[in-house]
Design an enzyme around this catalytic site. Sequence first.
Site, PDB file in Angstrom:
ATOM      1  N   ASP A 169       2.652   0.378  -9.829  1.00  0.00           N
ATOM      2  CA  ASP A 169       1.649   1.424 -10.042  1.00  0.00           C
ATOM      3  C   ASP A 169       1.516   1.741 -11.528  1.00  0.00           C
ATOM      4  OD1 ASP A 169       1.445   1.631  -7.295  1.00  0.00           O
ATOM      5  OD2 ASP A 169       2.923   3.258  -7.180  1.00  0.00           O
TER       6      ASP A 169
HETATM    7  N1  URA Z   1       6.626   1.272  -4.725  1.00  0.00           N
HETATM    8  C1  URA Z   1       5.812   2.219  -5.209  1.00  0.00           C
HETATM    9  O1  URA Z   1       5.616   3.242  -4.595  1.00  0.00           O
HETATM   10  N2  URA Z   1       5.231   2.002  -6.409  1.00  0.00           N
HETATM   11  C2  URA Z   1       5.438   0.899  -7.153  1.00  0.00           C
HETATM   12  O2  URA Z   1       4.884   0.779  -8.236  1.00  0.00           O
HETATM   13  C3  URA Z   1       6.300  -0.081  -6.636  1.00  0.00           C
HETATM   14  C4  URA Z   1       6.884   0.115  -5.414  1.00  0.00           C
END
Ligand code: URA
Length: 238
Positions: A107
């Site tokens: 993310d």
């Molecule tokens: N899980 C999440 O919630 N975000 C990420 O970026 C990676 C794994």
Amino acid sequence: MSTPIRLQKYIAQCGIASRRKAEEFIGAGRIAIDGVIVREMGTSVIPGKNKITFDGKLIKLEEQLVYYLLNKPKGYVTTLSDPQGRPIVTSLIKEDAGRLFPVGRLDLDTEGALILTNDGKLAQKIQHPSHGIDKTYEALVKGCPKKDKIELLERGIYLEGKMTSPAVVSVVTKAGTNCLMQITIHEGRKRQVKKMFGFIGHPVLHLKRTAYGKLSLGRLALGDYRQLNPSELNKIFL
Ligand code: URA
């Protein structure tokens, strides 16, 4: 588009011959650019645009496979372009490594381990669920989950119509009223870690991926990267 290079250099980089030998081939009229025989030394070609043939057979640059481990900072997208103009992770690689793509996603606000490569096969292998590659994260969560909630996450929870696979979850340390947790999962659903902790009532405040399999970030500083060698690549699958 690649930058132009001299024909004899191109031939040498294709692994056909040394530069000297390449010059002989050019002089002998055995090399054509886009169907036209060239005999002049020093003609420039654009790899990927011009079609170079040797005795009528197409010759192509051998693509060097490269693998980087990046410690992704917040604020970078793991897509190859962004309609909103936010910075993309590949822009952090300063060498001219050609076309690279990230293996999996993180993310915008997640930090940590991200592999960047031009090796599509390896990228697929890492991401394919059949290989079940472990991904380990450190998540600072609100409050501190009790044992029963940790066990629930480890067994699996019903998330968007499907059970999550077994996970390994532990408390790393307390941080005031919050807790730093470690979680290892081998699925890669969108925002999975955040959703899992959200489900048990402990939303994630900060998230960092620390390892793919046994390949860990180590001391790599935020925004830094390093090239991976074959033995390190193997660690991903351990
Ligand atoms: N899980 C999440 O919630 N975000 C990420 O970026 C990676 C794994």
